[in-house]
Design an enzyme around this catalytic site. Structure first.
Site, PDB file in Angstrom:
ATOM      1  N   ASP A 285      25.413  19.293  32.356  1.00  0.00           N
ATOM      2  CA  ASP A 285      25.203  20.719  32.607  1.00  0.00           C
ATOM      3  C   ASP A 285      25.047  20.958  34.107  1.00  0.00           C
ATOM      4  O   ASP A 285      24.380  20.182  34.804  1.00  0.00           O
ATOM      5  CB  ASP A 285      23.919  21.156  31.874  1.00  0.00           C
ATOM      6  CG  ASP A 285      23.589  22.617  32.094  1.00  0.00           C
ATOM      7  OD1 ASP A 285      24.307  23.468  31.554  1.00  0.00           O
ATOM      8  OD2 ASP A 285      22.604  22.904  32.823  1.00  0.00           O
TER       9      ASP A 285
ATOM     10  N   GLU B  90      30.198  19.921  33.811  1.00  0.00           N
ATOM     11  CA  GLU B  90      30.370  21.368  33.860  1.00  0.00           C
ATOM     12  C   GLU B  90      30.497  21.831  35.298  1.00  0.00           C
ATOM     13  O   GLU B  90      29.500  21.955  36.022  1.00  0.00           O
ATOM     14  CB  GLU B  90      29.199  22.098  33.181  1.00  0.00           C
ATOM     15  CG  GLU B  90      29.509  23.558  32.952  1.00  0.00           C
ATOM     16  CD  GLU B  90      28.384  24.522  33.306  1.00  0.00           C
ATOM     17  OE1 GLU B  90      28.537  25.734  33.075  1.00  0.00           O
ATOM     18  OE2 GLU B  90      27.341  24.071  33.842  1.00  0.00           O
TER      19      GLU B  90
HETATM   20  C1  ARE Z   1      17.305  32.096  32.274  1.00  0.00           C
HETATM   21  C2  ARE Z   1      17.270  33.586  32.543  1.00  0.00           C
HETATM   22  C3  ARE Z   1      17.199  33.818  34.053  1.00  0.00           C
HETATM   23  C4  ARE Z   1      15.988  33.102  34.648  1.00  0.00           C
HETATM   24  C5  ARE Z   1      16.108  31.622  34.314  1.00  0.00           C
HETATM   25  C6  ARE Z   1      14.941  30.791  34.820  1.00  0.00           C
HETATM   26  O1  ARE Z   1      18.450  34.193  32.004  1.00  0.00           O
HETATM   27  O2  ARE Z   1      17.078  35.223  34.280  1.00  0.00           O
HETATM   28  O3  ARE Z   1      15.995  33.250  36.049  1.00  0.00           O
HETATM   29  O4  ARE Z   1      16.187  31.474  32.888  1.00  0.00           O
HETATM   30  O5  ARE Z   1      13.728  31.156  34.211  1.00  0.00           O
HETATM   31  C7  ARE Z   1      21.469  29.288  30.674  1.00  0.00           C
HETATM   32  C8  ARE Z   1      21.586  30.811  30.717  1.00  0.00           C
HETATM   33  C9  ARE Z   1      20.746  31.397  31.828  1.00  0.00           C
HETATM   34  C10 ARE Z   1      19.304  30.913  31.716  1.00  0.00           C
HETATM   35  C11 ARE Z   1      19.350  29.394  31.852  1.00  0.00           C
HETATM   36  C12 ARE Z   1      17.974  28.728  31.806  1.00  0.00           C
HETATM   37  O6  ARE Z   1      22.964  31.154  30.914  1.00  0.00           O
HETATM   38  O7  ARE Z   1      20.769  32.830  31.674  1.00  0.00           O
HETATM   39  O8  ARE Z   1      18.516  31.499  32.754  1.00  0.00           O
HETATM   40  O9  ARE Z   1      20.112  28.872  30.741  1.00  0.00           O
HETATM   41  O10 ARE Z   1      17.311  29.050  30.637  1.00  0.00           O
HETATM   42  C13 ARE Z   1      26.652  29.299  36.945  1.00  0.00           C
HETATM   43  C14 ARE Z   1      26.527  27.773  36.966  1.00  0.00           C
HETATM   44  C15 ARE Z   1      26.725  27.129  35.614  1.00  0.00           C
HETATM   45  C16 ARE Z   1      25.868  27.779  34.529  1.00  0.00           C
HETATM   46  C17 ARE Z   1      26.169  29.267  34.550  1.00  0.00           C
HETATM   47  C18 ARE Z   1      25.324  30.020  33.526  1.00  0.00           C
HETATM   48  O11 ARE Z   1      27.464  27.243  37.908  1.00  0.00           O
HETATM   49  O12 ARE Z   1      26.348  25.760  35.733  1.00  0.00           O
HETATM   50  O13 ARE Z   1      25.903  29.823  35.863  1.00  0.00           O
HETATM   51  N1  ARE Z   1      26.109  27.190  33.203  1.00  0.00           N
HETATM   52  C19 ARE Z   1      25.174  26.167  32.636  1.00  0.00           C
HETATM   53  C20 ARE Z   1      24.948  26.352  31.150  1.00  0.00           C
HETATM   54  C21 ARE Z   1      24.135  27.595  30.902  1.00  0.00           C
HETATM   55  C22 ARE Z   1      22.747  27.421  31.490  1.00  0.00           C
HETATM   56  C23 ARE Z   1      22.738  26.663  32.751  1.00  0.00           C
HETATM   57  C24 ARE Z   1      23.869  26.109  33.312  1.00  0.00           C
HETATM   58  C25 ARE Z   1      21.418  26.335  33.337  1.00  0.00           C
HETATM   59  O14 ARE Z   1      26.160  26.304  30.460  1.00  0.00           O
HETATM   60  O15 ARE Z   1      24.067  27.903  29.514  1.00  0.00           O
HETATM   61  O16 ARE Z   1      22.165  28.725  31.757  1.00  0.00           O
HETATM   62  O17 ARE Z   1      21.009  25.101  32.717  1.00  0.00           O
HETATM   63  C26 ARE Z   1      30.714  32.154  38.809  1.00  0.00           C
HETATM   64  C27 ARE Z   1      30.418  30.792  39.428  1.00  0.00           C
HETATM   65  C28 ARE Z   1      29.767  29.873  38.423  1.00  0.00           C
HETATM   66  C29 ARE Z   1      28.539  30.530  37.829  1.00  0.00           C
HETATM   67  C30 ARE Z   1      28.934  31.877  37.209  1.00  0.00           C
HETATM   68  C31 ARE Z   1      27.736  32.624  36.646  1.00  0.00           C
HETATM   69  O18 ARE Z   1      31.737  32.030  37.850  1.00  0.00           O
HETATM   70  O19 ARE Z   1      31.625  30.204  39.883  1.00  0.00           O
HETATM   71  O20 ARE Z   1      29.392  28.674  39.058  1.00  0.00           O
HETATM   72  O21 ARE Z   1      28.008  29.689  36.795  1.00  0.00           O
HETATM   73  O22 ARE Z   1      29.552  32.699  38.203  1.00  0.00           O
HETATM   74  O23 ARE Z   1      26.824  32.848  37.640  1.00  0.00           O
END
Ligand code: ARE
Ligand code: CA
Length: 474
Positions: A197, A234
């Site tokens: 992740d 990822e």
């Molecule tokens: C949650 C709350 C937040 C709070 C945080 C901390 O929503 O408001 O600040 O908790 O308390 C998932 C959810 C998030 C969640 C997080 C932790 O989606 O909403 O936050 O869990 O509970 C980027 C990253 C990519 C990431 C995506 C979501 O690069 O790695 O954002 N994806 C993975 C997982 C997610 C997960 C996380 C990472 C965190 O698949 O499910 O988040 O572990 C462009 C950029 C991308 C960027 C994208 C979105 O496309 O190129 O890099 O992705 O925008 O910002």
């Protein structure tokens, strides 16, 4: 890190938020027989529990230790699942959250009994243990508020806090050892690989140094001696920032999110289907590309979601998944979802935190709020097709803007018609003979002449797809 360890099978399914007990049973009652390589499971590590947000699915992306206690079940349930799935030849791939721990401003106790405190400057995770010195020093992060906010700057992306999540300092031997310890524990249990992740937010050299500490997979779980952990990372690279997928080729496969947009365009406008793989766009090379039509983030508008096709439009979705599995690019994963009305909403529950069982109906479909795309007949049949044509490339490609067809070497032939019908005389690349369409369970068939030509007819609005294999599929 490049072999999924599943005897050449070609498709994994993400059983998003399923419980370990249900996954174990699904391996035995369905996935093995259907030819699935394995299952990506939701993060098994102990995580924050957020009643104030109504237990959202994303609480599992805030780990508090590497103990195997999660909303999907206990450590004993997890081990039992891995063993039962391995026994029937279905592998388990863990979603590994190791870029960070919980969000800032949180404290409490997890299901495995570990306390945590990330309030203020505290970074206490005694369940690992981690403390403040194991998190990326503030002076390494160039952003004003300490959070990731500039995707054009690698130091910002990798050293700052992703949406406020306390960022581990992967440069430290200590952190590398703790993460490798978690992975070696999974390996010892019999897990075949991991999704890393937020790999985009980790330095490739930190990932490499961590993976260099891993053991081979255990022979007592059916892996040939010397087998390595399979890794897919990822990295969301949509030509919108400084981080490129190819920085991660040495440590495994990379998620190819451009494919999600491309297949969505292709299904809307069949003329585009011939141009799905665009190396000019920087798309990952085929032997590193991990592809899918949609994932748990972009199906609900998280993680750069938007123009993707999901189960909510089943007719289009079947075509998108069918085409994805029919063509020859990348390693494929299909999604298995639950219904939701709110993008934060957790899985079907028995009230509160307890996840509900998946209910299997007499006809093999699911209920109780679970979509089970992987049990739809088209998906099941196309898994058989992809497994059957492995090792061949696409040829005899034909596309008139409304229908598309191609061969996979001399092993398979695929056709699909956007409006629900087509009738064309086409080169199939197959030896002469009669072949039945697995999509309609062999209700229809094609007759291939000695010149390889056949009349290809489709008349099926909901599932306008034809797939045949030499010697039968699956
Ligand atoms: C949650 C709350 C937040 C709070 C945080 C901390 O929503 O408001 O600040 O908790 O308390 C998932 C959810 C998030 C969640 C997080 C932790 O989606 O909403 O936050 O869990 O509970 C980027 C990253 C990519 C990431 C995506 C979501 O690069 O790695 O954002 N994806 C993975 C997982 C997610 C997960 C996380 C990472 C965190 O698949 O499910 O988040 O572990 C462009 C950029 C991308 C960027 C994208 C979105 O496309 O190129 O890099 O992705 O925008 O910002
Ligand atoms: Ca980081």
């Amino acid at each position: 890190f490049f072999d999924p360890n599943c005897d050449g099978k070609q498709v994994m399914v993400h059983l998003f938020e399923w419980k370990w007990t249900d996954i174990a049973t699904e391996c035995e009652r369905y996935l093995a027989e259907a030819g699935f390589c394995g299952v990506q499971v939701s993060p098994p590590s102990e995580h924050v529990i957020l009643p104030e947000n109504n237990y959202p699915w994303w609480q599992r992306y805030q780990p508090i230790s590497y103990k195997l206690y999660s909303r999907s079940g206990s450590e004993a349930d997890f081990i039992d699942m891995v063993h039962r799935c391995n026994k029937v030849g279905v592998r388990i791939y863990v979603d590994a959250v190791v870029n960070h721990m919980s969000g800032t401003g949180r404290s409490g106790t997890g299901d495995g009994g570990s306390s945590y405190n990330s309030n203020g400057d505290n970074r206490d995770f005694p369940g690992v243990p981690y403390s403040a010195e194991h998190f990326t020093p503030r002076n390494q992060c160039p952003s004003g508020d300490g959070n990731v906010n500039d995707y054009s700057n690698p130091s910002n992306v990798r050293n700052c806090y992703l949406v406020g999540l306390t960022d581990l300092y992967g440069n430290l031997d200590y952190v590398r050892n703790m993460v490798a310890g978690y992975f070696n524990n999974l390996i010892q249990i019999g897990v075949a690989g991991i999704r890393i992740d937020a790999a985009k937010h980790m330095w490739p050299e930190d990932i490499a140094a961590t993976l260099s500490r891993l053991n081979d997979l255990p022979t007592d779980q059916g892996f040939p001696a010397g087998s390595k952990f399979y890794v897919f990372q990822e990295v969301i690279d949509q030509n919108d920032g400084a981080i490129k997928v190819d920085e991660y080729y040495n440590t495994g496969y990379v998620t190819e999110f451009r494919y999600c947009s491309k297949i969505a365009w292709g299904i809307k406008d069949y003329g585009q289907l011939g141009n799905l793989i665009d190396y000019g766009w920087g798309m990952a090379r085929s032997d590193r590309a991990f592809i899918f039509t949609d994932n748990h983030d972009n199906q609900r508008g998280h993680g750069g979601g938007g123009n993707v096709i999901t189960h909510e439009t089943p007719r289009d979705y079947k075509q998108a998944v069918a085409y994805t599995l029919a063509q020859d690019y990348g390693f494929t994963r299909i999604m298995s979802s639950y219904y939701f009305t709110n993008t934060d909403q957790g899985p079907p529950s028995n009230g509160g935190y307890s996840t509900a069982d998946v209910i299997i109906n007499a006809d093999g479909s699911c209920s109780g709020g679970w979509v089970c795309e992987h049990r739809w007949n088209v998906m099941k049949r196309m898994v058989e097709f992809r497994n059957s044509v492995v090792g061949t490339s696409m040829s005899n490609y034909w596309n008139n803007g409304n229908a598309v067809a191609f061969s996979r070497g001399n092993k398979g032939f695929f056709a699909m018609a956007k409006q629900g019908s087509m009738s064309e005389n086409l080169q199939t690349g197959l030896p002469a003979g009669s072949y039945c369409n697995i999509i309609d369970d062999c209700a229809s068939s094609i007759q291939v002449g000695s010149d390889g030509m056949a009349q290809i007819s489709i008349n099926n609005y909901e599932e306008p797809i034809l797939a045949v294999c030499a010697g039968g599929c699956g």
